[in-house]
Enzyme design. Structure first.
Site, PDB file in Angstrom:
ATOM      1  N   GLY A  94      28.885 -44.825 -95.703  1.00  0.00           N
ATOM      2  CA  GLY A  94      28.699 -43.264 -96.282  1.00  0.00           C
ATOM      3  C   GLY A  94      30.353 -42.687 -96.505  1.00  0.00           C
ATOM      4  O   GLY A  94      30.891 -43.526 -96.751  1.00  0.00           O
TER       5      GLY A  94
ATOM      6  N   LYS B 234      32.524 -28.570 -83.620  1.00  0.00           N
ATOM      7  CA  LYS B 234      33.289 -28.424 -84.819  1.00  0.00           C
ATOM      8  C   LYS B 234      32.394 -27.823 -85.922  1.00  0.00           C
ATOM      9  O   LYS B 234      32.787 -26.404 -86.580  1.00  0.00           O
ATOM     10  CB  LYS B 234      34.249 -29.124 -85.426  1.00  0.00           C
ATOM     11  CG  LYS B 234      35.683 -29.193 -86.570  1.00  0.00           C
ATOM     12  CD  LYS B 234      35.376 -30.301 -87.264  1.00  0.00           C
ATOM     13  CE  LYS B 234      34.395 -30.658 -87.800  1.00  0.00           C
ATOM     14  NZ  LYS B 234      34.540 -31.226 -89.127  1.00  0.00           N
TER      15      LYS B 234
END
Lengths: 320, 320
Positions: free
Chosen positions: A10, A186
């Protein structure tokens, strides 16, 4: 020079492979035939962001991990358990396994290093590589700081010695629990930031950063880590790349969600918010931002309502 | 309803006056005849950002401060001492004086509340109003969170009770030292952020935020405050409005400086960086980001060199 396999072609995994090759290591990038990213690299060696070096080998043979010193994994966090099981099934021993992902397993509430250690042979060591940076920026030679953490000091030392360059300057992580949780959380804050953008109240992102770090610090502490880690590169240091960046999937997902626009795929934070919700409920911990994002994504609450509720909380003190 | 004077018709002072009037107080906005901002308000009641209410009184008579319960001051921080002396000379007693500024006095290294208390009559109380938000955003009704801090609990209580609204939600400050220093230091980080933007390496702003907060926390602690305050609304919570905003003078100043472009006037952080440098040297404290900005602004160092030095520091641990 180390021999390295990167699992997951990815956006981030392919960058890791490119970077490690660039600084002189021998790198294999593993992918599944038929998946879009991997087919693109096989065809043209590029994903539109980076172009892989000609002598960086692409492979669909997971057993070649056995030739390597280090195995990096960069896939969706909820699929990490099955990769660990595959690595176990081919008899991986005496390797360093590095997670290049952010997430918490929903079904168990475990951090990624915990999932890995539970499954693979005890002769292997586990490390986490976290922190800010966009592949797009690194590729055009903009440097950044990142963190490598591990329970094993020698592993940290070895990796940082071999992976540092003018492009990435590594800090030695000192709190694996905090760094893994901070990195995962996050993405939730990133979705919340996107929602604020989507509602055109972006100036609340300042308060989101301050209150967000505080919430994450509390969760890290309650999970046995050091609260200051929330304010480090793993979390706060990654806000530029998330809370304010057009490149962030999580922020973009939140923005499109708030605008009721279509999005191509769910962001990693979509799963993390659920994992944290389940874990926090068990710990009897109130995490207002995570709760708000959870209610919007899973219980059909309206963004506006949840923001109103957050904003009108009757807290008087900033730190508790 | 309170009767309030706001001293300083600049961007922030005029907003404070407008806001306090909007929520129902009687407000006098004090300015000097002949200054651009004040003449604009007298002529058209607007500065291009906000338009003052018709019944908000403009005055050039400082003695009218004696009619008021609260006196807000929003001018450049290095000029605050002379305003305090003026207030003293007209015999100000039993008032609350609120600073709506960010800075540290260069000549003494003192925080603004210290400067004020040193000069004015002891019957007066001093408070600081700090935190994020742009006048532009508030004016179009986007809410935000801010902080009021004071050594006097009753003053905090009174102000927050009378000043809270749907537009501004106030937290009770718990560390006047930390909040004042954090607010002032934010302008230095803002200049540093602008320099990164000017050098087209904005993705380092993530690391800047994380390392910046850490540096500020250390300075606050060494100055007798609580290090966590750096991570509150006074500093980190104000990064959106500074590190990432087109509206921030300090960020814009840093950007133009790095590009060697002309700028209209010096930013507040230009003075703060010097005040902190002098104070830190006396305290024997190493503050790498403040030092780097200082060297660029005052010692003709090149931005690129100072960034390189920051980036190649041989620190291994994030928190120390």
């Amino acid at each position: 020079m180390m021999k390295i396999m990167v699992i997951g072609p990815g956006r981030w995994g392919s960058f890791i492979a490119w970077y490690l090759k660039k600084i002189g290591h021998e790198v294999l990038l593993y992918g599944l035939n038929g998946t879009e990213d991997f087919e693109n690299f096989k065809k043209s060696r590029t994903n539109g962001i980076i172009t892989l070096q000609d002598d960086l080998e692409l492979t669909d043979d997971i057993t070649r991990a056995k030739e390597c010193d280090v195995i990096h994994v960069s896939i969706n966090a909820q699929g990490f358990r099955s990769v660990c099981e595959e690595l176990k099934s081919i008899g991986i021993k005496d390797k360093i396994i590095v997670t290049n992902m952010k997430g918490i397993e929903i079904s168990t509430g475990k951090r990624l290093s915990e999932v890995c250690k539970e499954i693979i042979d005890g002769s292997n060591k586990v490390a986490a590589w976290i922190g800010p940076g966009h592949p797009q920026e690194f590729y055009r030679n903009v440097p950044n700081c990142m963190v490598i953490d591990s329970e094993d000091e020698d592993v940290k030392e070895l990796l940082i010695e071999n992976y540092s360059s003018d492009l990435i300057r590594f800090y030695y992580g000192q709190d694996l629990i905090g760094n893994e949780i901070g990195a995962a959380y996050k993405n939730v804050i990133g979705i919340a930031a996107g929602m604020l953008d989507g509602m055109k109240i972006s100036s609340l992102k300042g308060a989101l950063m301050s209150r967000g770090c505080r919430e994450v610090a509390r969760f890290i502490k309650a999970s046995g880590g050091k609260e200051l880690s929330a304010y480090g590169l793993c979390h706060l240091g990654d806000y530029e790349a998330t809370v304010f960046s057009q490149y962030s999937h999580n922020r973009m997902f939140g923005e499109m969600y708030a605008k009721s626009e279509k999005y191509d795929k769910l962001a990693e934070g979509y799963y993390t918010v659920k994992a944290i919700k389940i874990k926090a409920d068990k710990m009897n911990l109130d995490l207002p931002i995570n709760n708000a994002v959870y209610k919007v994504l899973y219980e059909n609450s309206k963004c506006e309502e949840e923001i109103d509720k957050l904003f009108s909380r009757s807290l008087k003190k900033e730190f508790y």
